[in-house]
Design an enzyme around this catalytic site. Structure first.
Site, short mmCIF file in Angstrom:
data_model
loop_
_atom_site.label_atom_id
_atom_site.label_comp_id
_atom_site.label_asym_id
_atom_site.label_seq_id
_atom_site.Cartn_x
_atom_site.Cartn_y
_atom_site.Cartn_z
N LYS A 94 0.88 -1.17 0.00
CA LYS A 94 0.00 0.00 0.00
C LYS A 94 0.91 1.22 0.00
O LYS A 94 1.63 1.47 0.97
CB LYS A 94 -0.92 0.02 1.22
CG LYS A 94 -1.84 1.25 1.20
CD LYS A 94 -2.67 1.37 2.47
CE LYS A 94 -3.49 2.66 2.43
NZ LYS A 94 -4.19 2.92 3.71
N GLY B 56 -8.54 8.99 9.26
CA GLY B 56 -8.89 9.01 10.67
C GLY B 56 -9.96 9.99 11.06
O GLY B 56 -10.27 10.13 12.25
N ALA C 30 -9.89 5.45 3.89
CA ALA C 30 -9.77 6.63 4.74
C ALA C 30 -11.09 7.37 4.93
O ALA C 30 -11.80 7.64 3.98
CB ALA C 30 -8.70 7.61 4.23
N GLY C 31 -11.37 7.67 6.20
CA GLY C 31 -12.51 8.49 6.55
C GLY C 31 -13.80 7.75 6.81
O GLY C 31 -14.78 8.35 7.28
N ASN D 6 -10.05 1.34 9.54
CA ASN D 6 -9.16 1.18 10.68
C ASN D 6 -9.71 1.91 11.91
O ASN D 6 -10.22 1.31 12.85
CB ASN D 6 -7.77 1.67 10.33
CG ASN D 6 -6.74 1.44 11.44
OD1 ASN D 6 -5.57 1.77 11.29
ND2 ASN D 6 -7.12 0.86 12.57
N THR D 7 -9.65 3.24 11.88
CA THR D 7 -9.97 4.05 13.06
C THR D 7 -11.36 3.75 13.62
O THR D 7 -11.53 3.60 14.84
CB THR D 7 -9.86 5.54 12.73
OG1 THR D 7 -8.52 5.83 12.29
CG2 THR D 7 -10.17 6.39 13.94
#
Length: 258
Positions: free
Chosen positions: A100, A161, A187-188, A209-210
Site C-alpha cells: 500500500k 482518521g 480513509a474516513g 481502521n480508526t
C-alpha cells in the site's frame, strides 16, 4: 446470494471485501481479536510500527494467522525515493511484494502527494511490486495510476482518521465508473453505513481502521462492518431501485372505496 463477480486483485481472490488497518487499537491482542471478527483477509500494517528484524514483533505475532494477508504500507514517507526504499525493506523483511503506497509530506492533514505517488507507482511496478496507491479522489490521477500498472486504486472518502464518511462521493462514483482495476475506498469511513454506501455505489472493497479501533467495543464494531460490507455489496449486485422525483404508489390506485 453468491457474489457474481468475486474480488480479484493481481490474480488473488478475496472472499472478504473489508480490508483493515492495525493502528490505534488499545492493545495488539485486541487488534488481533477484532480483525479476526471482521473476516478481513487483507491487513495493512505501517512499516514504521513494526520491528522487521524480529519475527516475534508484537504486531506481527497477532497477525500470524492463515486468514490474514499482509499489506505493508509506506505511511510516513515524503517522497517517491523514500517510498521505494521502504518498499524494498518491506519485501525483504516480510516476504511480500504487495504494497500500500502512501506518500503524504504534510503531517497535519496527511494528504497524499499525487505527483510523488504516480512517480513511485511507476517505479515500483517495474521493480515487481503489486502496488495499491492511496490517493485523493481524483478520477484523472486514478486513470494515470492504472496506466502505469497499479493493481488497484485506493481513493479517500475523507481525510485519514476523520470518521467523516464519504465526503468525496461524487468523485468516487466517477472513479468507479471509469476504472478497469479494483477501487478500494480508503480513509474516513466512520460508520458501517459509510462502508455499506461505498459498496452500494460499486466500490470493490473498503479499508477501515480508526472506526473499528477506537470504538468502545472493537470486536463488535468489526462484526458490524463485516455485515455492512456484505449487505452493501449484495445490494449493488441486486441493483438498487432508481429514485424518483415524485411519489409513486406501491399499490394500485383503485376506486374500491367508492
Amino acid at each position: 446470494m453468491k457474489q457474481t463477480n468475486p474480488l480479484v486483485i493481481a490474480g488473488k481472490i478475496f472472499n472478504s471485501r473489508l480490508f483493515t488497518g492495525t493502528g490505534k487499537f488499545s492493545s495488539s491482542d485486541m487488534m488481533g481479536k477484532a480483525l479476526l471478527a471482521s473476516g478481513s483477509e487483507l491487513v495493512t500494517v505501517a512499516l514504521k510500527r513494526v520491528d522487521m528484524n524480529s519475527k516475534e514483533d508484537d504486531i506481527l505475532k497477532h497477525l500470524n494467522h492463515s486468514q490474514f494477508n499482509l499489506l505493508p504500507n509506506t505511511s510516513g514517507v515524503r517522497t517517491a525515493k523514500e517510498a521505494v526504499f521502504a518498499a524494498q525493506l518491506a519485501r525483504e523483511a516480510l516476504e511480500t511484494n504487495w504494497l500500500k503506497l502512501e506518500i503524504h509530506p504534510d503531517p497535519k492533514y496527511l494528504m497524499p502527494d499525487p505527483i510523488e505517488t504516480l512517480k513511485a507507482t511507476e517505479e515500483l511496478v517495474k521493480l515487481g511490486f503489486i502496488v495499491l496507491p492511496y490517493i485523493h479522489s481524483d478520477p484523472v490521477l486514478c486513470k494515470r495510476l492504472e496506466e502505469v500498472g497499479a493493481a488497484a486504486v485506493m481513493p479517500l472518502g475523507s481525510p485519514i482518521g476523520s470518521n467523516k464518511g464519504l465526503k468525496s462521493i461524487d468523485f468516487l462514483e466517477i472513479i468507479i465508473e471509469q476504472s478497469n482495476v479494483p477501487v478500494v475506498v480508503d480513509a474516513g469511513i466512520g460508520a458501517p453505513s459509510d462502508a455499506a454506501k461505498a459498496m452500494e455505489i460499486g466500490a470493490d472493497a473498503v479499508l477501515v481502521n480508526t472506526a473499528i479501533a477506537i470504538s468502545d467495543h472493537p470486536v463488535e464494531m468489526a462484526k458490524s462492518f463485516k455485515m455492512a460490507v456484505e449487505a452493501g455489496r449484495m445490494a449493488f449486485e441486486a441493483r438498487l431501485a432508481k429514485p424518483f422525483v415524485h411519489a409513486v404508489a406501491s399499490s394500485p390506485l383503485t376506486a374500491f372505496l367508492d
